[in-house]
Design an enzyme around this catalytic site. Structure first.
Site, short mmCIF file in Angstrom:
data_model
loop_
_atom_site.label_atom_id
_atom_site.label_comp_id
_atom_site.label_asym_id
_atom_site.label_seq_id
_atom_site.Cartn_x
_atom_site.Cartn_y
_atom_site.Cartn_z
N LYS A 126 0.52 -2.72 7.89
CA LYS A 126 -0.85 -2.24 7.72
C LYS A 126 -1.37 -1.59 8.99
O LYS A 126 -2.50 -1.10 9.01
CB LYS A 126 -1.74 -3.39 7.28
CG LYS A 126 -1.36 -3.99 5.93
CD LYS A 126 -2.20 -5.18 5.57
CE LYS A 126 -1.80 -5.80 4.24
NZ LYS A 126 -0.45 -6.39 4.26
N LYS A 161 -8.11 -8.12 3.36
CA LYS A 161 -6.76 -8.67 3.26
C LYS A 161 -6.25 -9.06 4.64
O LYS A 161 -6.67 -8.49 5.66
CB LYS A 161 -5.79 -7.67 2.61
CG LYS A 161 -5.82 -6.25 3.17
CD LYS A 161 -5.02 -5.31 2.27
CE LYS A 161 -5.22 -3.86 2.69
NZ LYS A 161 -4.46 -2.92 1.81
N ARG A 211 4.23 2.90 -5.60
CA ARG A 211 5.22 2.58 -4.58
C ARG A 211 6.22 3.74 -4.53
O ARG A 211 6.91 4.03 -5.50
CB ARG A 211 5.94 1.27 -4.92
CG ARG A 211 7.24 1.00 -4.17
CD ARG A 211 7.13 1.00 -2.65
NE ARG A 211 6.16 0.06 -2.14
CZ ARG A 211 6.40 -1.20 -1.85
NH1 ARG A 211 7.61 -1.70 -2.06
NH2 ARG A 211 5.47 -1.98 -1.34
N ARG A 225 2.58 0.62 -10.05
CA ARG A 225 2.34 -0.80 -10.29
C ARG A 225 0.89 -0.95 -10.76
O ARG A 225 -0.04 -0.74 -9.98
CB ARG A 225 2.61 -1.61 -9.03
CG ARG A 225 4.05 -1.46 -8.54
CD ARG A 225 4.27 -2.04 -7.17
NE ARG A 225 3.44 -1.36 -6.18
CZ ARG A 225 3.35 -1.75 -4.90
NH1 ARG A 225 4.03 -2.78 -4.47
NH2 ARG A 225 2.57 -1.09 -4.07
N ARG A 233 -5.30 -6.61 -7.64
CA ARG A 233 -3.97 -6.61 -7.02
C ARG A 233 -2.94 -6.12 -8.03
O ARG A 233 -2.88 -6.61 -9.15
CB ARG A 233 -3.61 -8.01 -6.53
CG ARG A 233 -4.57 -8.54 -5.48
CD ARG A 233 -4.14 -9.90 -4.97
NE ARG A 233 -4.13 -10.92 -6.01
CZ ARG A 233 -3.66 -12.16 -5.83
NH1 ARG A 233 -3.15 -12.51 -4.67
NH2 ARG A 233 -3.71 -13.04 -6.82
N ASP A 273 2.83 2.64 -0.03
CA ASP A 273 1.90 2.39 -1.13
C ASP A 273 0.81 3.46 -1.10
O ASP A 273 0.18 3.68 -0.06
CB ASP A 273 1.27 1.00 -1.00
CG ASP A 273 2.30 -0.11 -1.11
OD1 ASP A 273 3.39 0.16 -1.66
OD2 ASP A 273 2.02 -1.23 -0.66
N GLU A 281 -0.32 1.53 2.80
CA GLU A 281 0.61 0.72 3.58
C GLU A 281 1.94 1.47 3.73
O GLU A 281 2.33 2.25 2.86
CB GLU A 281 0.89 -0.64 2.92
CG GLU A 281 -0.29 -1.58 2.91
CD GLU A 281 0.10 -2.97 2.43
OE1 GLU A 281 1.31 -3.31 2.43
OE2 GLU A 281 -0.82 -3.73 2.04
N ASN A 283 5.66 0.05 4.25
CA ASN A 283 6.41 -1.21 4.21
C ASN A 283 7.81 -1.02 4.77
O ASN A 283 8.61 -0.26 4.21
CB ASN A 283 6.48 -1.73 2.78
CG ASN A 283 5.09 -1.99 2.20
OD1 ASN A 283 4.50 -3.03 2.45
ND2 ASN A 283 4.56 -1.04 1.43
#
Length: 318
Positions: A126, A161, A211, A225, A233, A273, A281, A283
């Site tokens: 993040k 978060k 994603r 997603r 979420r 993301d 984000e 990842n």
């Protein structure tokens, strides 16, 4: 070329073989003739400048309930006995995780570690995104209640978060007049000294959190997603549903902006993301989504990953 591959991961016997990306990585490597071992990062041992682990050789198969066979425990010298290490254990990105990156850094790049451990340590998921202005929604990272409340007041609906959370854990949506921010800050502070991330809420999340997988800086495909009805979420671990999706011009623009940096940093397998037009984000620890992408599109991101790894290893030998 045949590679000797050690996979640092959570217990492989417990994974969901229909959805786990690490399992697909192992399956793809095995099909190419590579030798595989698995080990827990807690068995890493640095002695007299040499890094060892306790590992077991494995054979995998796509058979529910009987998907892995183990050989006998062995002590691997990670600089001598293997060619590649996949660092695939799940966060939390805590000091144990950070320490594992320091240890693996002692053998990389002589033994190719994917992803580069020093860069994983320097790229919290993040935080790395903040290096690309204009790609993410308004965002504040802080442990200061005054700063967090000021951001909430300025932007209205927000998402809060933990900075080093994963899998959607601890993600909360706050409405513009929500009185609970201070209580949530206090609850977080009981168990952690880490900052929090507060971000302007993006209504497009109701249509899904995309994603996108990148291999050596290049986008290879995406899944969407979609959160459950009424949820914010969308992570698959907490009830999100994977759906097929196409890359948009904005997605490709985002990938073009970050791709060269990922490649330069040795971040070979990355999942980003994207919600609406915003990158949220990057990842780099143990990104998921490869199995769903293969199911929806036929594109095997792990095969593309092994293409890159094999090329890099061949160049080291040459």
């Amino acid at each position: 070329m045949t590679l000797k591959v050690a996979i640092q991961m959570d217990p492989i016997e417990a994974v969901d073989i229909a959805g786990d990306t690490s399992f697909l990585m192992a399956e793809t490597a095995q099909a190419r003739g590579h030798q595989l071992w698995v080990y827990d990062f807690r068995t890493l041992a640095l002695e007299e400048g040499r890094l060892y682990c306790r590992a077991r050789p494995i054979t995998v198969r796509r058979e529910v309930g009987n998907h892995v066979d183990f050989g006998d425990w062995v002590k691997l010298d990670l600089a001598e006995d293997v060619d590649v290490i996949l660092m695939r254990q799940d966060p939390p990105f805590d000091m144990a995780y950070v320490t594992a990156t320091y240890l693996l850094e002692t053998v990389h790049p002589r033994t190719l570690v994917v992803n580069d451990p020093a860069q994983v340590r320097s790229a919290p998921e993040k935080l790395l995104v903040t290096a690309f202005p204009g790609l993410q929604p308004p965002t504040l990272i802080s442990a200061d209640p005054v700063a967090l409340n000021a951001f909430h007041e300025q932007h209205g609906e927000v998402v809060l978060k933990p900075l080093h959370g994963n899998g959607g854990s601890g993600v909360v949506k706050l409405r513009a007049d929500d009185p609970n921010l201070d209580a949530l800050i206090e609850i977080h502070a009981v168990g952690s000294r880490d900052p929090l991330v507060i971000q302007k809420f993006i209504p497009a999340v109701s249509k899904g959190d995309k994603r996108i997988l990148l291999i050596d800086g290049e986008p290879v495909g995406a899944i969407n997603r979609v959160p459950a009805a009424g949820a914010v979420r969308s992570n698959l671990h907490v009830g999100g549903t994977a759906m097929p999706v196409e890359l948009t011009p904005r997605d490709l623009e985002i990938c073009a902006a970050i791709g060269p940096t990922l490649r330069e940093r040795g971040l070979i397998f990355v999942g980003i993301d994207v919600i609406g037009d915003y990158l949220t984000e990057i990842n780099v620890t143990s990104p998921t989504g490869a199995q769903q992408l293969k199911t929806f599109t036929g594109v095997d991101a792990t095969a593309l990953m092994w293409d890159v790894i094999e090329k890099k290893c061949a160049a080291q030998v040459a």
